[in-house]
Motif scaffolding. Structure first.
Motif, short mmCIF file in Angstrom:
data_model
loop_
_atom_site.label_atom_id
_atom_site.label_comp_id
_atom_site.label_asym_id
_atom_site.label_seq_id
_atom_site.Cartn_x
_atom_site.Cartn_y
_atom_site.Cartn_z
N CYS A 165 0.85 -1.19 0.00
CA CYS A 165 0.00 0.00 0.00
C CYS A 165 0.89 1.24 0.00
O CYS A 165 0.93 1.99 0.97
CB CYS A 165 -0.91 -0.02 1.23
SG CYS A 165 -2.23 1.19 1.16
N PRO A 166 1.64 1.47 -1.10
CA PRO A 166 2.59 2.58 -1.13
C PRO A 166 1.92 3.93 -1.29
O PRO A 166 0.74 4.02 -1.63
CB PRO A 166 3.46 2.27 -2.35
CG PRO A 166 2.56 1.51 -3.24
CD PRO A 166 1.67 0.70 -2.33
N LEU A 167 2.70 4.96 -1.08
CA LEU A 167 2.22 6.32 -1.25
C LEU A 167 2.52 6.80 -2.66
O LEU A 167 3.50 6.42 -3.26
CB LEU A 167 2.93 7.26 -0.28
CG LEU A 167 2.84 6.91 1.19
CD1 LEU A 167 3.51 7.99 2.00
CD2 LEU A 167 1.42 6.73 1.60
N VAL A 168 1.65 7.65 -3.16
CA VAL A 168 1.85 8.29 -4.45
C VAL A 168 1.78 9.79 -4.19
O VAL A 168 0.83 10.28 -3.58
CB VAL A 168 0.77 7.86 -5.46
CG1 VAL A 168 0.90 8.64 -6.75
CG2 VAL A 168 0.84 6.37 -5.72
N ILE A 169 2.80 10.50 -4.63
CA ILE A 169 2.83 11.96 -4.48
C ILE A 169 2.79 12.57 -5.87
O ILE A 169 3.57 12.21 -6.74
CB ILE A 169 4.09 12.41 -3.72
CG1 ILE A 169 4.08 11.80 -2.33
CG2 ILE A 169 4.14 13.94 -3.64
CD1 ILE A 169 5.29 12.10 -1.50
#
Length: 90
Positions: A45-49
């Motif tokens: 569940c990675p972060l996306v910026i």
């Protein structure tokens, strides 16, 4: 004084390299938690910026961008959402 060590249990903690009070702009869950799709936080569940510097769980922004009303816009600032490839949050 001698100490005999019979076992060792490592305990660790991790968190994303972002301010602790930040939450996903879509599901409003802390980034150290999970989106509504995942069971466990971390690489699944990675972060996306985005280039606009707004951060989201990967699954949240995917779902958002797939909706007809999103039209490829950031849900926070309504600018075209493109991932900031220079930003590494690991």
């Amino acid at each position: 004084m001698q100490i005999k060590l019979n076992g060792c249990y490592a305990i660790y903690s991790w968190h994303w390299d972002i301010p602790e009070d930040e939450v996903c702009g879509i599901c409003r869950v802390s980034f150290d938690g999970t989106c509504t799709t995942c069971k466990y936080p971390g690489d699944e569940c990675p972060l996306v910026i985005g280039e606009c510097q707004h951060a989201f769980h990967m699954h949240c922004i995917w779902k958002w961008l797939e909706t007809e009303t999103a039209k490829g816009l950031c849900p926070m600032c309504r600018q075209p959402f493109t991932m900031d490839k220079d930003k590494d949050v690991n």
